[in-house]
Design an enzyme around this catalytic site. Structure first.
Site, PDB file in Angstrom:
ATOM      1  N   GLY A  16       1.846   5.269   1.191  1.00  0.00           N
ATOM      2  CA  GLY A  16       1.621   5.884   2.097  1.00  0.00           C
ATOM      3  C   GLY A  16       1.294   5.340   3.421  1.00  0.00           C
ATOM      4  O   GLY A  16       0.382   5.995   4.138  1.00  0.00           O
ATOM      5  N   ALA A  17       1.677   4.100   3.722  1.00  0.00           N
ATOM      6  CA  ALA A  17       1.408   3.340   4.666  1.00  0.00           C
ATOM      7  C   ALA A  17       2.635   3.188   5.635  1.00  0.00           C
ATOM      8  O   ALA A  17       2.327   2.322   6.631  1.00  0.00           O
ATOM      9  CB  ALA A  17       0.492   2.194   4.370  1.00  0.00           C
ATOM     10  N   GLY A  18       3.773   3.561   5.158  1.00  0.00           N
ATOM     11  CA  GLY A  18       5.021   3.312   6.128  1.00  0.00           C
ATOM     12  C   GLY A  18       5.462   1.823   5.812  1.00  0.00           C
ATOM     13  O   GLY A  18       6.356   1.758   6.549  1.00  0.00           O
ATOM     14  N   ALA A  52      10.591   3.125  -2.110  1.00  0.00           N
ATOM     15  CA  ALA A  52      11.988   2.458  -1.978  1.00  0.00           C
ATOM     16  C   ALA A  52      11.864   0.948  -2.553  1.00  0.00           C
ATOM     17  O   ALA A  52      12.762   0.631  -3.413  1.00  0.00           O
ATOM     18  CB  ALA A  52      12.541   2.318  -0.702  1.00  0.00           C
ATOM     19  N   ALA A  53      10.872   0.486  -2.208  1.00  0.00           N
ATOM     20  CA  ALA A  53      10.919  -1.311  -2.782  1.00  0.00           C
ATOM     21  C   ALA A  53      10.419  -1.074  -4.313  1.00  0.00           C
ATOM     22  O   ALA A  53      11.084  -1.798  -5.029  1.00  0.00           O
ATOM     23  CB  ALA A  53       9.453  -1.898  -2.081  1.00  0.00           C
ATOM     24  N   PRO A  85       0.913  -1.132  -0.061  1.00  0.00           N
ATOM     25  CA  PRO A  85      -0.121   0.072  -0.084  1.00  0.00           C
ATOM     26  C   PRO A  85       0.867   1.385   0.034  1.00  0.00           C
ATOM     27  O   PRO A  85       2.019   1.396   0.497  1.00  0.00           O
ATOM     28  CB  PRO A  85      -0.749  -0.122   1.307  1.00  0.00           C
ATOM     29  N   ASP A 137      14.991   3.464   4.646  1.00  0.00           N
ATOM     30  CA  ASP A 137      13.966   2.695   3.880  1.00  0.00           C
ATOM     31  C   ASP A 137      14.884   2.004   2.619  1.00  0.00           C
ATOM     32  O   ASP A 137      14.719   0.663   2.719  1.00  0.00           O
ATOM     33  CB  ASP A 137      13.006   3.509   3.148  1.00  0.00           C
TER      34      ASP A 137
HETATM   35  O1  PMV Z   1       7.001   6.621   6.346  1.00  0.00           O
HETATM   36  P1  PMV Z   1       8.096   5.736   6.137  1.00  0.00           P
HETATM   37  O2  PMV Z   1       7.846   4.111   6.493  1.00  0.00           O
HETATM   38  O3  PMV Z   1       8.941   5.839   4.931  1.00  0.00           O
HETATM   39  O4  PMV Z   1       9.075   5.908   7.285  1.00  0.00           O
HETATM   40  C1  PMV Z   1       9.835   7.281   7.404  1.00  0.00           C
HETATM   41  C2  PMV Z   1      10.564   7.298   8.392  1.00  0.00           C
HETATM   42  C3  PMV Z   1      10.918   8.891   8.716  1.00  0.00           C
HETATM   43  O5  PMV Z   1      12.041   8.581   9.928  1.00  0.00           O
HETATM   44  C4  PMV Z   1       9.854   9.617   9.625  1.00  0.00           C
HETATM   45  C5  PMV Z   1      11.772   9.568   7.896  1.00  0.00           C
HETATM   46  C6  PMV Z   1      13.002   9.039   7.361  1.00  0.00           C
HETATM   47  O6  PMV Z   1      13.404   9.283   6.299  1.00  0.00           O
HETATM   48  O7  PMV Z   1      13.632   8.104   8.174  1.00  0.00           O
END
Ligand code: PMV
Length: 309
Positions: free
Chosen positions: A98-100, A105-106, A96, A147
């Site tokens: 925008g879900a972290g 990156a993948a 998904p 990431d």
């Molecule tokens: O939203 P994500 O899972 O890509 O994580 C971002 C993590 C942060 O520490 C908020 C930003 C970063 O670049 O490390």
């Protein structure tokens, strides 16, 4: 035809503070992957298509800052290929956005791998990660690099920006549930928000980053020693610091409370916050009750992942 894929990821400890030079811990999530397929084409140049985003573009005319085009150009540059080969690149992703879970990156890493392999010059994890990092900057402005690193290396890592990757030792495997609030979160915006608040109140924010850095080091010790209960308490403490930093969200708080109330040993947001995903530490005894608790609290997708197996 050449296909290659890359896993998702979650941050266990240290998000946001990692942007300010503190350590963070992250693990790949193998259950969800992005895949890129490269085939020879009968048209000149490179066509790029992504089912997930609906993109269909020609490399020659794509904007310079388009992430898909940028990773292809970066990979061709790395391989010193000056004339675009006639290729079609298709991207499919189970991640998904925008879900972290590291979808940007993948996707970048799947493309780097498939393209480099197809052109007969596979790249090291370090080079793959460096190329994906350039594109992470287009996605997020000032990414820490965690990431692209955890996804390129495909193993649990302790990460500090600009330092060589350290493998995170896992003394005893542990299980996490990853639950989605369904609220799309923009990493760029969340990171920019923290930056503004840090600029307005550097003393408090530096202290929060130090607190988190300390928790990350304790968590790395607890994970190496297989001290599962301690990992849970440290997750709770990290979440408190993230709340103080202003990156939580009422929906995250609800899911975190539901996970704890139904037996999780600890729970926190994971990634940028302000929506996106949370993680809950469970074991064979508590997993199903926590899953039910999360679902009743309105969690959308729930993934289960075993760290260190
Ligand atoms: O939203 P994500 O899972 O890509 O994580 C971002 C993590 C942060 O520490 C908020 C930003 C970063 O670049 O490390």
């Amino acid at each position: 035809m050449t296909s290659a894929s890359a896993p998702g990821k979650i941050i266990l400890f240290g998000e946001h503070a990692v942007v300010y030079g503190r350590p963070a811990l992250a693990v790949p999530v193998e259950q969800v992957r992005a895949t890129a397929t490269v085939t020879a084409a009968d048209h000149p140049g490179i066509r790029l298509r992504s089912a997930a985003t609906g993109d269909d573009l020609r490399l020659a005319t794509a904007p310079l800052d388009h992430p898909l085009a940028a990773i292809v150009r970066a990979t061709l540059g790395e391989l010193e290929i000056t004339q675009d080969p006639a290729l079609e690149i298709t991207i499919n992703s189970q991640l998904p956005m925008g879900a972290g879970l590291g979808s940007g990156a993948a996707v970048s890493l799947a493309i780097v791998r498939a393209l480099a392999q197809h052109l007969g010059s596979p790249l090291s994890a370090e080079r793959q990660s460096a190329l994906a990092f350039e594109v992470e900057k287009l996605h997020h402005g000032t990414p820490s690099g965690i990431d692209n690193t955890v996804i390129a290396y495909g193993q649990p890592v302790r990460y500090v920006g600009g330092q060589p990757v350290e493998r995170l030792a896992v003394g005893r495997p542990f299980r996490l549930l990853i639950a989605d609030t369904g609220i799309p979160s923009s990493t760029g915006q969340a990171v920019a928000g923290v930056r503004q608040r840090w600029q307005a109140d550097p003393v408090s924010y530096e202290a929060l980053f130090d607190t988190i850095g300390g928790l990350v080091d304790q968590a790395a010790e607890a994970i190496a020693a297989g001290q599962i209960e301690r990992i849970g308490s440290l997750m709770d403490a990290n979440q408190q610091a993230l709340v103080a930093m202003g990156v939580s969200h009422p929906r995250l708080e609800q899911l975190i409370a539901a996970a704890r109330d139904s037996g999780a040993a600890g729970a926190k947001l994971s990634g940028a916050g302000a929506g996106g995903n949370m993680i809950a530490l469970v074991d064979d005894r508590t997993a199903s009750a926590v899953q039910t608790g999360l679902r009743q609290a309105g969690a959308l997708g729930i993934l289960s992942t075993e760290v260190g197996r």
